[in-house]
Motif scaffolding. Structure first.
Motif, PDB file in Angstrom:
ATOM      1  N   SER A  58     -45.451 -30.813  23.877  1.00 60.38           N
ATOM      2  CA  SER A  58     -46.709 -30.133  23.434  1.00 60.38           C
ATOM      3  C   SER A  58     -47.664 -31.313  22.816  1.00 60.38           C
ATOM      4  O   SER A  58     -48.918 -31.400  23.133  1.00 60.38           O
ATOM      5  CB  SER A  58     -46.328 -29.136  22.325  1.00 60.38           C
ATOM      6  OG  SER A  58     -47.513 -28.867  21.640  1.00 60.38           O
ATOM      7  N   ILE A  77     -59.596 -26.337  22.229  1.00 56.28           N
ATOM      8  CA  ILE A  77     -58.486 -25.888  23.127  1.00 56.28           C
ATOM      9  C   ILE A  77     -57.290 -25.409  22.416  1.00 56.28           C
ATOM     10  O   ILE A  77     -56.728 -24.182  22.694  1.00 56.28           O
ATOM     11  CB  ILE A  77     -58.165 -26.811  24.230  1.00 56.28           C
ATOM     12  CG1 ILE A  77     -59.213 -27.002  25.344  1.00 56.28           C
ATOM     13  CG2 ILE A  77     -56.727 -26.560  24.847  1.00 56.28           C
ATOM     14  CD1 ILE A  77     -58.825 -28.409  26.031  1.00 56.28           C
ATOM     15  N   LYS A  78     -56.989 -26.305  21.288  1.00 55.93           N
ATOM     16  CA  LYS A  78     -55.658 -25.551  20.566  1.00 55.93           C
ATOM     17  C   LYS A  78     -56.057 -24.190  19.660  1.00 55.93           C
ATOM     18  O   LYS A  78     -55.346 -23.189  19.612  1.00 55.93           O
ATOM     19  CB  LYS A  78     -55.374 -26.692  19.279  1.00 55.93           C
ATOM     20  CG  LYS A  78     -54.645 -28.085  20.005  1.00 55.93           C
ATOM     21  CD  LYS A  78     -54.705 -29.110  19.079  1.00 55.93           C
ATOM     22  CE  LYS A  78     -54.298 -28.822  17.683  1.00 55.93           C
ATOM     23  NZ  LYS A  78     -54.085 -30.089  16.894  1.00 55.93           N
ATOM     24  N   ARG A  81     -56.077 -21.460  22.148  1.00 55.71           N
ATOM     25  CA  ARG A  81     -54.604 -21.212  22.504  1.00 55.71           C
ATOM     26  C   ARG A  81     -53.999 -20.353  21.327  1.00 55.71           C
ATOM     27  O   ARG A  81     -53.358 -19.511  21.722  1.00 55.71           O
ATOM     28  CB  ARG A  81     -53.910 -22.443  22.576  1.00 55.71           C
ATOM     29  CG  ARG A  81     -52.231 -22.117  22.940  1.00 55.71           C
ATOM     30  CD  ARG A  81     -51.155 -23.277  22.729  1.00 55.71           C
ATOM     31  NE  ARG A  81     -51.391 -23.439  21.446  1.00 55.71           N
ATOM     32  CZ  ARG A  81     -50.756 -22.777  20.163  1.00 55.71           C
ATOM     33  NH1 ARG A  81     -49.861 -21.676  20.526  1.00 55.71           N
ATOM     34  NH2 ARG A  81     -50.602 -23.052  18.995  1.00 55.71           N
ATOM     35  N   LYS A  82     -54.388 -20.570  20.236  1.00 57.25           N
ATOM     36  CA  LYS A  82     -53.569 -20.013  19.107  1.00 57.25           C
ATOM     37  C   LYS A  82     -54.103 -18.491  19.120  1.00 57.25           C
ATOM     38  O   LYS A  82     -53.789 -17.481  18.931  1.00 57.25           O
ATOM     39  CB  LYS A  82     -54.186 -20.539  17.631  1.00 57.25           C
ATOM     40  CG  LYS A  82     -53.299 -21.774  17.554  1.00 57.25           C
ATOM     41  CD  LYS A  82     -53.946 -22.515  16.312  1.00 57.25           C
ATOM     42  CE  LYS A  82     -53.159 -23.921  16.080  1.00 57.25           C
ATOM     43  NZ  LYS A  82     -53.726 -24.606  14.945  1.00 57.25           N
ATOM     44  N   SER A  85     -52.622 -16.466  21.621  1.00 56.33           N
ATOM     45  CA  SER A  85     -51.267 -16.284  21.159  1.00 56.33           C
ATOM     46  C   SER A  85     -51.172 -14.910  20.478  1.00 56.33           C
ATOM     47  O   SER A  85     -50.481 -13.991  20.525  1.00 56.33           O
ATOM     48  CB  SER A  85     -50.434 -17.136  20.494  1.00 56.33           C
ATOM     49  OG  SER A  85     -50.279 -18.419  21.320  1.00 56.33           O
TER      50      SER A  85
END
Length: 136
Positions: A58, A77-78, A81-82, A85
């Motif tokens: 990661s 992007i992070k 992604r969260k 999720s």
């Protein structure tokens, strides 16, 4: 300028983090019970190793994103992604949506879009400055 390779950065960051974590862990007396628990539950060590490999992958992926696309894009992007999720958790574990979830989701979405917009404006300004100075 010759930047450090990703593997070197990860190695030293992990070593420093390990020492910072081991000092209070040993000082508090937690090492003995942890070792005893690991000996009694043999699945613990392989799980820790698996999580470590996934954590390394990661961080390596994020550092590669930063290297090739920049810090702003990596943060976008992070964040996405969260959000993904959280959306998946709502799908897999249905729960009642209330206004706080919706407002929070919209706040993250708006801030991510605004960050992306600001990055575009910054790139336009750089391109305009280069055009004025005649740089390639």
């Amino acid at each position: 300028e010759n930047p450090s390779p990703t593997q070197e950065v990860l190695c030293f960051a992990s070593l420093i983090g390990t020492f910072y974590g081991l000092i209070p862990f040993i000082a508090s007396g937690g090492a003995g019970p942890a070792i005893a628990f690991s000996m009694a539950n043999t699945q613990v060590v392989p799980m820790i190793m698996g999580f470590s490999v996934m954590g390394y992958s990661s961080v390596s992926f994020i550092l590669s994103l930063i290297k090739y696309y920049g810090a702003t894009e990596a943060e976008i992007i992070k964040s996405l992604r969260k959000v993904l999720s959280i959306v998946i958790s709502f799908v897999l574990f249905p729960k009642a949506l209330n206004w706080k979830y919706i407002v929070g989701f919209l706040a993250v979405l708006v801030s991510t879009a605004y960050t992306f917009y600001l990055k575009g404006e910054k790139n336009k300004a750089k391109a305009a400055a280069k055009a004025v100075t005649g740089e390639k």
